[in-house]
Design a protein around this motif. Structure first.
Motif, PDB file in Angstrom:
ATOM      1  N   GLY A  34      -1.902   0.288  -8.051  1.00  0.00           N
ATOM      2  CA  GLY A  34      -3.126  -0.454  -8.327  1.00  0.00           C
ATOM      3  C   GLY A  34      -2.845  -1.827  -8.901  1.00  0.00           C
ATOM      4  O   GLY A  34      -3.489  -2.811  -8.533  1.00  0.00           O
ATOM      5  N   ALA A  35      -1.871  -1.925  -9.809  1.00  0.00           N
ATOM      6  CA  ALA A  35      -1.518  -3.221 -10.384  1.00  0.00           C
ATOM      7  C   ALA A  35      -0.969  -4.159  -9.320  1.00  0.00           C
ATOM      8  O   ALA A  35      -1.305  -5.351  -9.279  1.00  0.00           O
ATOM      9  CB  ALA A  35      -0.504  -3.029 -11.502  1.00  0.00           C
ATOM     10  N   ALA A  36      -0.116  -3.622  -8.453  1.00  0.00           N
ATOM     11  CA  ALA A  36       0.416  -4.441  -7.362  1.00  0.00           C
ATOM     12  C   ALA A  36      -0.687  -4.881  -6.420  1.00  0.00           C
ATOM     13  O   ALA A  36      -0.701  -6.020  -5.937  1.00  0.00           O
ATOM     14  CB  ALA A  36       1.486  -3.655  -6.602  1.00  0.00           C
ATOM     15  N   LEU A  37      -1.639  -4.000  -6.167  1.00  0.00           N
ATOM     16  CA  LEU A  37      -2.748  -4.331  -5.280  1.00  0.00           C
ATOM     17  C   LEU A  37      -3.631  -5.414  -5.890  1.00  0.00           C
ATOM     18  O   LEU A  37      -4.149  -6.283  -5.173  1.00  0.00           O
ATOM     19  CB  LEU A  37      -3.576  -3.078  -4.992  1.00  0.00           C
ATOM     20  CG  LEU A  37      -4.729  -3.232  -3.994  1.00  0.00           C
ATOM     21  CD1 LEU A  37      -4.215  -3.716  -2.651  1.00  0.00           C
ATOM     22  CD2 LEU A  37      -5.474  -1.902  -3.845  1.00  0.00           C
ATOM     23  N   ALA A  38      -3.809  -5.403  -7.209  1.00  0.00           N
ATOM     24  CA  ALA A  38      -4.611  -6.425  -7.878  1.00  0.00           C
ATOM     25  C   ALA A  38      -4.021  -7.810  -7.667  1.00  0.00           C
ATOM     26  O   ALA A  38      -4.736  -8.787  -7.444  1.00  0.00           O
ATOM     27  CB  ALA A  38      -4.726  -6.120  -9.371  1.00  0.00           C
ATOM     28  N   PRO A  59       2.162  -1.056  -2.438  1.00  0.00           N
ATOM     29  CA  PRO A  59       2.681   0.171  -1.843  1.00  0.00           C
ATOM     30  C   PRO A  59       1.604   1.066  -1.245  1.00  0.00           C
ATOM     31  O   PRO A  59       1.890   1.914  -0.404  1.00  0.00           O
ATOM     32  CB  PRO A  59       3.384   0.866  -3.012  1.00  0.00           C
ATOM     33  CG  PRO A  59       2.697   0.340  -4.226  1.00  0.00           C
ATOM     34  CD  PRO A  59       2.331  -1.073  -3.902  1.00  0.00           C
ATOM     35  N   ARG A  60       0.349   0.901  -1.679  1.00  0.00           N
ATOM     36  CA  ARG A  60      -0.734   1.716  -1.144  1.00  0.00           C
ATOM     37  C   ARG A  60      -2.040   0.951  -1.243  1.00  0.00           C
ATOM     38  O   ARG A  60      -2.271   0.192  -2.181  1.00  0.00           O
ATOM     39  CB  ARG A  60      -0.839   3.048  -1.881  1.00  0.00           C
ATOM     40  CG  ARG A  60      -0.954   2.897  -3.375  1.00  0.00           C
ATOM     41  CD  ARG A  60      -0.948   4.225  -4.096  1.00  0.00           C
ATOM     42  NE  ARG A  60      -2.173   4.974  -3.874  1.00  0.00           N
ATOM     43  CZ  ARG A  60      -2.445   6.126  -4.503  1.00  0.00           C
ATOM     44  NH1 ARG A  60      -1.574   6.630  -5.358  1.00  0.00           N
ATOM     45  NH2 ARG A  60      -3.578   6.765  -4.277  1.00  0.00           N
ATOM     46  N   ILE A  61      -2.892   1.141  -0.241  1.00  0.00           N
ATOM     47  CA  ILE A  61      -4.215   0.526  -0.229  1.00  0.00           C
ATOM     48  C   ILE A  61      -5.210   1.629   0.085  1.00  0.00           C
ATOM     49  O   ILE A  61      -5.429   1.990   1.248  1.00  0.00           O
ATOM     50  CB  ILE A  61      -4.314  -0.609   0.812  1.00  0.00           C
ATOM     51  CG1 ILE A  61      -3.255  -1.674   0.546  1.00  0.00           C
ATOM     52  CG2 ILE A  61      -5.704  -1.239   0.770  1.00  0.00           C
ATOM     53  CD1 ILE A  61      -3.237  -2.779   1.594  1.00  0.00           C
ATOM     54  N   ASP A  62      -5.769   2.207  -0.946  1.00  0.00           N
ATOM     55  CA  ASP A  62      -6.775   3.247  -0.777  1.00  0.00           C
ATOM     56  C   ASP A  62      -7.766   3.132  -1.935  1.00  0.00           C
ATOM     57  O   ASP A  62      -7.641   2.249  -2.794  1.00  0.00           O
ATOM     58  CB  ASP A  62      -6.142   4.638  -0.724  1.00  0.00           C
ATOM     59  CG  ASP A  62      -5.217   4.916  -1.901  1.00  0.00           C
ATOM     60  OD1 ASP A  62      -5.471   4.372  -3.003  1.00  0.00           O
ATOM     61  OD2 ASP A  62      -4.229   5.653  -1.732  1.00  0.00           O
ATOM     62  N   ARG A  63      -8.744   3.989  -1.958  1.00  0.00           N
ATOM     63  CA  ARG A  63      -9.804   3.877  -2.960  1.00  0.00           C
ATOM     64  C   ARG A  63      -9.275   4.071  -4.382  1.00  0.00           C
ATOM     65  O   ARG A  63      -9.698   3.371  -5.302  1.00  0.00           O
ATOM     66  CB  ARG A  63     -10.902   4.902  -2.655  1.00  0.00           C
ATOM     67  CG  ARG A  63     -12.127   4.800  -3.559  1.00  0.00           C
ATOM     68  CD  ARG A  63     -13.265   5.667  -3.049  1.00  0.00           C
ATOM     69  NE  ARG A  63     -14.376   5.703  -3.974  1.00  0.00           N
ATOM     70  CZ  ARG A  63     -15.317   4.775  -4.064  1.00  0.00           C
ATOM     71  NH1 ARG A  63     -15.268   3.715  -3.272  1.00  0.00           N
ATOM     72  NH2 ARG A  63     -16.304   4.883  -4.926  1.00  0.00           N
ATOM     73  N   ALA A  64      -8.340   4.995  -4.559  1.00  0.00           N
ATOM     74  CA  ALA A  64      -7.799   5.230  -5.903  1.00  0.00           C
ATOM     75  C   ALA A  64      -7.045   4.006  -6.411  1.00  0.00           C
ATOM     76  O   ALA A  64      -7.232   3.570  -7.557  1.00  0.00           O
ATOM     77  CB  ALA A  64      -6.888   6.448  -5.880  1.00  0.00           C
ATOM     78  N   ALA A  65      -6.178   3.447  -5.570  1.00  0.00           N
ATOM     79  CA  ALA A  65      -5.424   2.260  -5.975  1.00  0.00           C
ATOM     80  C   ALA A  65      -6.347   1.079  -6.185  1.00  0.00           C
ATOM     81  O   ALA A  65      -6.167   0.280  -7.115  1.00  0.00           O
ATOM     82  CB  ALA A  65      -4.365   1.927  -4.924  1.00  0.00           C
TER      83      ALA A  65
END
Length: 248
Positions: A4-8, A20-26
């Motif tokens: 999630g931090a990386a996605l932000a 590493p992941r793109i989904d609702r939780a992340a």
């Protein structure tokens, strides 16, 4: 949490970081922690404006350069949302018509006016803070952009549906507890208070009030929230926060 931090960072900046992941939780984690990204970016922009003033640039010029750098660092994502929402709300249509206008790649008069006013206020306010020194500029920029990103948690709070089945709104709508955004406002204002004085809580309060009003109006008009609502709320929160800090 790491995803999630990386996605932000990857989703809301131009930093070439692979999520590493793109989904609702992340995405839910990304929305919760993205104010930290805003704090860092705002501090850098404030430092840039203060540095230009130290080199002899007028405050307004320094503010304009800093705002331009901020737009480049975020790919203009939030400004695009502001423009789309302005045109959509200005169409005075039903939700389907409003969403169709917002998806149109063209730019209407409402978008132009909103962008000119918002960018003008941000540039002049950030320039005025830079005229006062490095500390007001850095702390003010960090607080304003942090508050702007904190608005995401309010727009994505539980119980608020997405306006459509695709896009950022559908991915993150309803992922945040109602206390997350207010908690960020308190934390950011408290952290900035020793450096900015009473201006910090004032900026947090007025930014929060604007976000609540705009998000509620957009939800009524759209039937829910979309990615454009996130961008518009962020830019408007930044604008009123910087203005409040300048006046305070």
């Amino acid at each position: 949490m790491r995803g999630g931090a990386a996605l932000a960072v990857a989703m809301f900046t131009v930093v070439p970081l692979r999520a590493p992941r793109i989904d609702r939780a992340a995405a839910g984690v990304a929305i919760a922690v993205v104010p930290l990204v805003g704090v860092v970016l705002g501090g850098v922009l404030g430092a840039a404006a203060a540095g230009l003033v130290a080199l002899g640039a007028p405050g307004l010029l320094a503010g304009l350069v800093a705002v331009g750098l901020g737009a480049a660092a975020t790919r203009g994502l939030h400004l695009d949302g502001l423009a789309d929402l302005a045109d959509g709300l200005g169409s005075h249509g039903d939700p389907a018509r409003t969403l169709a206008v917002m998806r149109d790649p063209g730019v209407g008069a409402f978008a132009v006016v909103w962008l000119v006013v918002v960018l003008g206020i941000q540039a002049s306010a950030l320039g005025a803070l830079a005229d006062r020194g490095v500390v007001p500029a850095v702390a003010g920029g960090a607080l304003a952009l942090g508050l702007g990103r904190a608005s995401f948690a309010w727009v994505a709070r539980r119980g608020v549906p997405a306006a459509s089945s695709a896009g950022l709104g559908a991915l993150v709508a309803g992922t945040q507890a109602a206390w997350v955004a207010p908690a960020w406002c308190v934390v950011l204002a408290a952290a900035a208070f020793p450096l900015l004085g009473v201006g910090a809580p004032v900026a947090a309060v007025v930014a929060a009030a604007v976000v609540v009003l705009v998000a509620a109006h957009a939800r009524r008009r759209l039937g829910g929230v979309s990615g454009d609502v996130f961008g518009a709320c962020a830019e408007l929160a930044i604008t009123v926060a910087l203005a409040a800090l300048t006046l305070a």
